[in-house]
Motif scaffolding. Sequence first.
Motif, PDB file in Angstrom:
ATOM      1  N   ILE A  97     -49.404   8.068 -34.618  1.00  0.00           N
ATOM      2  CA  ILE A  97     -49.167   7.428 -35.925  1.00  0.00           C
ATOM      3  C   ILE A  97     -49.522   5.936 -35.877  1.00  0.00           C
ATOM      4  O   ILE A  97     -50.097   5.397 -36.828  1.00  0.00           O
ATOM      5  CB  ILE A  97     -47.732   7.691 -36.454  1.00  0.00           C
ATOM      6  N   ASP A  98     -49.229   5.280 -34.765  1.00  0.00           N
ATOM      7  CA  ASP A  98     -49.591   3.855 -34.657  1.00  0.00           C
ATOM      8  C   ASP A  98     -51.100   3.674 -34.790  1.00  0.00           C
ATOM      9  O   ASP A  98     -51.589   2.773 -35.470  1.00  0.00           O
ATOM     10  CB  ASP A  98     -49.149   3.283 -33.301  1.00  0.00           C
ATOM     11  N   ARG A  99     -51.828   4.543 -34.110  1.00  0.00           N
ATOM     12  CA  ARG A  99     -53.286   4.427 -34.131  1.00  0.00           C
ATOM     13  C   ARG A  99     -53.828   4.655 -35.542  1.00  0.00           C
ATOM     14  O   ARG A  99     -54.703   3.927 -36.018  1.00  0.00           O
ATOM     15  CB  ARG A  99     -53.882   5.430 -33.142  1.00  0.00           C
ATOM     16  N   LYS A 100     -53.259   5.658 -36.214  1.00  0.00           N
ATOM     17  CA  LYS A 100     -53.682   5.936 -37.588  1.00  0.00           C
ATOM     18  C   LYS A 100     -53.343   4.760 -38.518  1.00  0.00           C
ATOM     19  O   LYS A 100     -54.135   4.395 -39.387  1.00  0.00           O
ATOM     20  CB  LYS A 100     -52.977   7.182 -38.109  1.00  0.00           C
ATOM     21  N   ASP A 111     -56.417   0.463 -29.982  1.00  0.00           N
ATOM     22  CA  ASP A 111     -57.375   1.582 -30.010  1.00  0.00           C
ATOM     23  C   ASP A 111     -57.746   1.946 -31.446  1.00  0.00           C
ATOM     24  O   ASP A 111     -58.830   2.457 -31.698  1.00  0.00           O
ATOM     25  CB  ASP A 111     -56.791   2.820 -29.300  1.00  0.00           C
ATOM     26  N   GLY A 112     -56.837   1.674 -32.361  1.00  0.00           N
ATOM     27  CA  GLY A 112     -57.128   1.930 -33.774  1.00  0.00           C
ATOM     28  C   GLY A 112     -58.028   0.861 -34.377  1.00  0.00           C
ATOM     29  O   GLY A 112     -58.380   0.925 -35.552  1.00  0.00           O
ATOM     30  N   GLY A 113     -58.361  -0.153 -33.599  1.00  0.00           N
ATOM     31  CA  GLY A 113     -59.345  -1.140 -34.039  1.00  0.00           C
ATOM     32  C   GLY A 113     -58.771  -2.422 -34.619  1.00  0.00           C
ATOM     33  O   GLY A 113     -59.492  -3.208 -35.220  1.00  0.00           O
ATOM     34  N   HIS A 151     -47.610   0.607 -24.618  1.00  0.00           N
ATOM     35  CA  HIS A 151     -48.224   1.845 -25.119  1.00  0.00           C
ATOM     36  C   HIS A 151     -48.461   1.738 -26.637  1.00  0.00           C
ATOM     37  O   HIS A 151     -49.534   2.102 -27.136  1.00  0.00           O
ATOM     38  CB  HIS A 151     -47.253   2.985 -24.790  1.00  0.00           C
ATOM     39  N   GLU A 152     -47.506   1.207 -27.347  1.00  0.00           N
ATOM     40  CA  GLU A 152     -47.666   1.040 -28.800  1.00  0.00           C
ATOM     41  C   GLU A 152     -48.753   0.017 -29.120  1.00  0.00           C
ATOM     42  O   GLU A 152     -49.536   0.193 -30.051  1.00  0.00           O
ATOM     43  CB  GLU A 152     -46.339   0.595 -29.440  1.00  0.00           C
TER      44      GLU A 152
END
Length: 698
Positions: A132-135, A240-242, A233-234
């Motif tokens: 969800i964090d990445r999204k 990673d989500g940019g 990690h978060e």
Amino acid sequence: MASKVPSPKGFLYGGDYNPEQWLDRPDILAEDIRLMKQAGINTVSLGIFSWSTLEPEDGVYDFGFLEERINTLYENGIYTILATPSGSRPKWLADKYPEVLRVDDRGVRQHYGFRHNHCMTSPALRKKIYAIDRKLSETFGNHPGVISWHINNEMSGPCYCPLCQDAFRDFLKRKYGDIKNVNHAWSTTFWSHTYRSFEEIEAPSSIGETQLHGLNLDWMRFVTERHKDFTAHEIQAVRDGGSNLPVTMNLMYNYTGLDYQEFSDLMDYMSWDNYPTWHKGSEVAVGFDSAFEHDRIRSIQRAPYLMMESCPSSTNWQSVSKLKAPGILEAQQIQAIAHGSEGALYFQIRQSRGASEKFHGAVIDHYGGEDTRVFREVAKTGHALESIREVLGSTVHSPVAVIYDTQNRWALEDAQGPRNAGLYYREAVEKSYLAFKKYGLNVDLIDETQSLDQYQVIAVPMAYMFRQGFEKKLRDFVANGGRLILSYWSGIVDDTDLCFLGGTPHGFIDVCGFRSKEIDGLYEDEIHSASSVDSREERHYNFHNLAELLELEGAEALYTYDQDWYQGQAAVTRHAYEKGVVFGLAADFDQDFYDDFYEKILKEISCKPILGQAGSFVLPTGVEVSERTQEDGSIYIFLINWNREAVEIPVDSDCEILYASGDSSLMGQFQGEAGVKGTDSLGDKYLLHSYECLILKK
Ligand code: GLA
Ligand code: ZN
């Protein structure tokens, strides 16, 4: 260090906003925007507890409401600090993956409920939060209206599940390599607690082991490591989500469950939540206690930070929900800026209708109008922050510091020693802090791992644990000309709580010029005193709790004990070492001693207070002063009168008034119930009424 707090529109002003509680009321959501603009609000924190709205079923995402809110806020000039939703989890997550629920120290797995209570090791939780964090990052991480990431919320607490127990053993293996090293470090032969392998080790437990202080200490370090690892990690997920937006986490008042210093490298800037118990006793004490916490948070990175939360009215979780008297709200928010915060945010913008925080103060209450006392004060403060915008980006420099070390505190308060009825570590730190503040200085509160280079004077109260290399750092500081004030019960144990052999303070006897022989615990009703060896000084200074007995090895006694069988022995010492001086405080003196003694030391080295000249100026009691320095050399001096009475402040002639909270000419439309009493300028003296703030520029 320059500011990494994003501030596109001046000081951040606003706070936690939970629109997901109002999705059935578009009229209220629209009204919120109108009122926020009216109050000068430019920032909200969104999504802190939104997981179940954003992911109503496992893997089913619905970010629609968030997108609509972020866009609308942005169109209205309000920026978003976007939270990762790990502060609280949805029910489906706990039902489907019970491992996310914490286990207590007795081995009982908790039921679903509450918040801030997940297992930080759980692979299922880590997988779901990453997704969800990445999204969120992919969707909003480059949105022009989003300025920062708010990771988790007020992280705290341990989990004792089998996964965490395994992770703890891995942590110990990495740290110690061989079980023999663990046994040595924790002194396990005592009571026959020797471990034969890492597999035998369990976390401390109220129905198991609590008596190995080294184990307790390593467990606290492990709990910090868990939270740190989870946070990393978060952060990885949002990267990673940019999104490269700055990240922060919100810390808590006097919270000792985690070593906050360890998070310094992970965070772009630090932030914290400030909920003083105003009017509980004196506002002066509460005001300076808040000042202390602000300085502690700023000192983690020695950089601008953010007050992420504060209450506009009364909280609903303190034992008594006290309203703030008119003027306190603005003073509280300006105080944050004075100590280096780049904003002053609230919890929360609109008061909840139901559940546990429905009576917690908010900018907009259940009544819903702008014609409330709280709203007016919020609006007045918002306009105050706009008017001092040029202060933004300036930094705080302190000539003095007090060592305040969380890991030392863990060890000190856990060890059964000279006074199990209370050692008063935080109070001891606070006494040094208050003495420096009283003299009129900025003060840093740093831990034993931080550098000491930039200070003229450092106070080291109750540094029971000399962490690796600390004595060497202190030695260098003194050798290079620093003034060091070292208190009783210092340099007693190493990093694993093993007592130093061969004399204490460890590795420092030649520098401080004394050896600590014994320490006497005093009963609550025992009040002892010490007096100066200089017969011209007639004053006796009281102390409580602890009195250390010193063998002088080069130091001279400045004060000696008045009572008991150790009457006449040294209570305060002085010893010159290379270019510097060490002062030893052997007893737990009352505040008046600290105030007088520190003033003497500071005058001796001609340390200039923020206002006036060394030796010629005394700040009125209960008035707080601090300063920020801008890149162009401008200096901003903040004065806050926490007294219930007005005081006169002598103002340096080279200062101009940037802002005065009580100046009626500055009040305009915000005059009214907002606590405006007017401030009169008396030539080079300024009359500062109760709870008023004055910001000078030079
Ligand atoms: C904390 C939390 C908020 C809210 C406030 C209430 O700071 O972070 O969510 O519960 O307390 O004072
Ligand atoms: Zn766990």
